[in-house]
Design a protein around this motif. Structure first.
Motif, mmCIF file in Angstrom:
data_model
loop_
_atom_site.group_PDB
_atom_site.id
_atom_site.type_symbol
_atom_site.label_atom_id
_atom_site.label_comp_id
_atom_site.label_asym_id
_atom_site.label_seq_id
_atom_site.Cartn_x
_atom_site.Cartn_y
_atom_site.Cartn_z
ATOM 1 N N TRP A 39 5.369 6.530 -38.816
ATOM 2 C CA TRP A 39 6.798 6.799 -38.982
ATOM 3 C C TRP A 39 7.631 5.536 -38.820
ATOM 4 O O TRP A 39 8.597 5.325 -39.545
ATOM 5 N N LEU A 79 -3.520 11.897 -33.520
ATOM 6 C CA LEU A 79 -2.510 12.245 -34.518
ATOM 7 C C LEU A 79 -1.126 11.766 -34.096
ATOM 8 O O LEU A 79 -0.409 11.121 -34.876
ATOM 9 N N TYR A 100 -4.362 9.673 -47.233
ATOM 10 C CA TYR A 100 -4.524 10.418 -45.982
ATOM 11 C C TYR A 100 -5.958 10.940 -45.951
ATOM 12 O O TYR A 100 -6.349 11.735 -46.805
ATOM 13 N N LEU A 129 0.859 8.751 -35.875
ATOM 14 C CA LEU A 129 2.131 9.134 -36.483
ATOM 15 C C LEU A 129 3.264 8.238 -35.990
ATOM 16 O O LEU A 129 4.193 7.936 -36.739
#
Length: 462
Positions: free
Chosen positions: A28, A20, A58, A24
């Motif tokens: 980002w 995760l 997602y 991420l």
């Protein structure tokens, strides 16, 4: 079955956080540079479930041991390669940041986890005597270098007054490479060289020495001489046959060399008056424990009684200590990989999902501190391994971009496709290899292996 489910659960918790955070980082960074993201997937393979928000799907996919971020136009020849919000349409320096953001976030996680842990609980081993040798194994590298029990290591590889943590780190990473050591004995200092050898059991470097410690009884086997003599868990073993015991190796060594003759153990106990000790004499028995080779034993497991100071650190101090520990871990990982490449360290040290699952379960049983420390190490492993210049991994894409930035033009599509094919085959072979290692160990933890793009003591003497 319960053990399997427990291992699977803790593996998913551990690896899930790593995946995760890593993905991420990519996500980002991509969104910061206004790159469209088609898919943010936890896992590989067929889509199980998820939701769509904006341009991004997602999802959770079938094979949970990994994850990926699929950006618009991230492959040459893609139908959306010319999209101004696609990955390949962005300047190379932006693409480089997007690729590096994943490993960077794993480093951030590793540092943050230990910082938070140390702000709550920081354990430090207090050793006012310095690195005094408690035991030297016969014919070991340390013995051949002239080092004996009672010597104090005052310098190793240029590091002055090292502690045993620093010394053991050196020997683990310096297999078959000499280490300059300065030793103090009876007020005099002499220089020598120690060359650690590979310990076949652990797969790590070993010099054959151990620090001087207080040794206590860790366990007593019922029906054995020690139990009959009244020894209890927690008793401090002071001497055996008049020889001071400062190492967990010394006690079983003396017992094994007794040839069945009576041995006298001097010990102290918490309930005794200060300075009071007890002497007991017993006859060793010639037995085999846990299916091991028979030898003379009295039925005790020695363990080190650590003098541990527990405290909590301020944010700046916890952050500094976290940086120090992660730097040490990173150096050790790199040295281990270097040793494998140079064939000084066996590749069997690599662990895959099964091995990590076992470590995660064991750490969870030991408590939050152990599990968080393992999480930090796994996250650092993930960052370093993904920066290796292996096709498919982030490191290869970063290297390709750097080469293109120097050349001022793109590398040909055929070359890139060839690299991807080679990288995929290599990772699949590596995955099979580490799974074989994991299964072989089941039928000693080593260097942990996990990649986001590939679906990847106590001395027991009796």
């Amino acid at each position: 079955m319960m053990t399997l489910l427990s291992n699977l659960w803790w593996l998913l918790v551990l690896i899930g956080v790593m995946i995760l955070v890593h993905e991420l980082g990519h996500f980002w960074a991509a969104r910061f540079f206004k790159i469209k993201v088609d898919v943010f997937s936890f896992g590989f393979g067929p889509r199980l479930f998820g939701f769509k928000r904006g341009d991004t799907d997602y999802r959770f996919s079938l094979f949970l041991f990994g994850g990926y971020v699929k950006m618009v136009g991230d492959q040459p020849g893609d139908a959306h390669a010319a999209d101004p919000d696609g990955f390949l349409a962005k300047p190379r320096w932006q693409r480089l940041i997007v690729l590096a953001a994943g490993p960077f976030m794993n480093v951030v996680l590793a540092v943050a986890v230990l910082t938070g842990l140390y702000m709550v609980s920081f354990e430090k081993i207090i050793d006012d005597n310095g690195a005094v040798v408690g035991h030297v194994v016969a014919d070991s590298p340390a013995a051949k270098a002239g080092i004996v029990a009672g010597d104090k290591i005052v310098r190793i590889d240029g590091s002055v007054n090292p502690d045993w943590e620093a010394i053991l780190t050196r020997e683990i990473e310096r297999v078959d490479r000499p280490i300059a050591v300065s030793v103090e004995r009876s007020g005099r200092v002499f220089n020598t060289t120690v060359t650690p050898v590979l310990d076949e059991k652990s797969g790590l470097g070993d010099a054959g020495w151990e620090g001087q410690n207080t040794i206590q009884v860790g366990a007593v086997t019922e029906g054995m001489p020690a139990a009959a003599a009244g020894l209890q868990r927690g008793d401090i073993i002071l001497k055996v046959n008049g020889t001071p015991i400062h190492s967990g190796y010394t006690l079983p060594d003396i017992i094994r060399r007794s040839d069945g003759k009576p041995v006298t153990v001097e010990y102290s106990r918490a309930g005794f008056a200060k300075g009071t000790t007890q002497l007991v004499t017993m006859l060793p028995q010639f037995k085999a424990m846990d299916g091991k080779t028979s030898h003379w034993m009295i039925g005790v497991s020695p363990e080190v009684k650590w003098n541990i100071q527990k405290t909590s650190l301020s944010l700046p101090a916890a952050f500094a200590e976290s940086i120090r520990q992660n730097s040490k871990f990173a150096t050790l990982i790199v040295e281990m990989l270097r040793g494998i490449v140079e064939r000084r360290v066996p590749a069997k040290n690599l662990s895959g999902p099964i091995g990590i699952a076992g470590q995660a379960t064991q750490a969870a049983k030991e408590g939050p501190a152990s599990f968080l420390t393992l999480m930090s190490m796994v996250s650092l492993n993930l960052a370093i391994l993904n920066l290796l210049p292996i096709p498919i991994l982030d490191g290869a894409h970063i290297l390709t971009l750097l080469i293109e930035m120097v050349m001022g033009r793109d590398i040909s599509l055929n070359v890139k496709e060839g690299m991807l094919k080679v990288g995929f085959v290599f990772l699949m072979m590596l995955m099979v290899f580490v799974l074989y290692n994991d299964i072989a160990r089941r039928i000693a933890p080593g260097l942990m292996l996990n990649t986001h793009t590939s679906p990847p003591g106590q001395i027991q003497g009796r």
